[in-house]
Design an enzyme around this catalytic site. Sequence first.
Site: not given
Length: 503
Positions: A174-175, A199-202, A252, A273, A307, A405
């Site tokens: 995630p970012w 794959k990291p967050s864009e 998410s 997660e 989170c 959230e």
Amino acid sequence: MTSSTETISGVVRRPAEPTQILAAGELPPTQHFIAGQFQAGSGSETQPIVDPCTEATICEVPQGTAADVDVAVAAAVEARQAWGRKLPKERSEILLAIADRLAQNADLLARLESLNCGKPLMVSEDDVASSIDSFRFMAGAVRAQTSIAAGEYAQDHLSVILREPLGVVGVVTPWNYPLLMAVWKIAPILAAGNTIVLKPSEQTPLTTLKFAELIADLLPAGVLNIVTGLGPVVGQRLAEHPDVDMIALTGSVNSGRAVARAAADTVKRVHLELGGKAPVVIFADADLAAAAESLRAAGYWNSGQECGAGTRVLVHESVAERFTELLVEQVSTLVVGEPTAGSDVEIGPMISKAHYERVLGHLERAQSDGARAALGGGALAGQGYFISPTVLADVPEGAACTREEIFGPVVTVETFSTEEEAVTRANGTPYGLAASVWTLNAQLGHDISSRLDAGTVWVNSHLALANEMPWAGFKSSGYGRDLSAYALDDYSRTKHVMHSKAR
């Protein structure tokens, strides 16, 4: 759609003069990392990486394609046998070397994380320190695994349990904690003997790419591969790829659902997660000042983009007014600003314009539903995606802000009358990641914590983590365990080998 929530009085601390947190030469290569080297992908589209403090473009990275994923997976498949056959001692030594390399570059990684995410340096520095410790813990844990003792469980047969790598693990991160969440996956996956395509967050790929650049000489080619790009393309292909043995995602709930659906056709393992909406249950006998002081950090760390943050206070009606006063006093002292504006800056911006508008929409809706902004409640003026640290009081039961959230610097305060009501309402969200209980009654603390649907429950604390202990949730917060030796179990398979010894 831009929220109509107005800006409020408040100050975003900014440097007196333009200050560069990173030299141009310190940026990582903006390419995919496959088979031990950076390389261009098959596509031509790129993704701008935006500084959320200034809204300026830092650089652009490739939007990977399914073909790029296929190349990376092929490299991981080629590397998996040799890596999986290494002794635990050998993998452990490499993980320790990675930890040392991160420690040598800790300042650079923290500054890069702050540039990409807008994080205060104190948050980025903590992320890097935790990343280093994660590698060191997993380096030790892989050499101390236990299982059922070998023995004779069936007449004249010796049973032995073997622990084996899964193979290739796809990872989507995630970012909000780009480096740390990548490490939470990379360290146990490598320790267990698997290879990775990540794959990291864009929006926040820079520290992950820098990590690959820094440790490229420590890992055999193909053991770690990184493909940048969008979830519906790169993440989707990872989840459905027949040569990927497991997919692990932090993100998410919607992303988790999409990954699980895509993984179903190949019946691969899935580790999720996901989100959280952590209740903070405060009883009448609690140390209210300590609870308020704790939530100053636990509710607003990383600008509330966390989170496990203590975002939803359920406080006994007899002490609610006093607690709200104490919380407002604490939160009003938080320093909001750019990371270059001082080491005491504690709150940064939202990660993007879209997320900024989403959080403002939540605030507008909460106040229209009857909640009162005891502090904050809107955007801060000027460039960047800054929102004032907010305390919402007098929140009606069942309001959307208590169930959804928000993922911003917002804590809601609602009241309860009885223990049963507190537990029922604390559990009354789709999430089950984290929670805390505040009471000076030890028996009450044990009882209430056992009745809360959360993977982690703190008593008289919130958001304290240890690499030795597992982190994950129940219900819509996902399944699988990060951190601890339990993570090694998630990324391994066990095989029972039975030898006949009859004579």
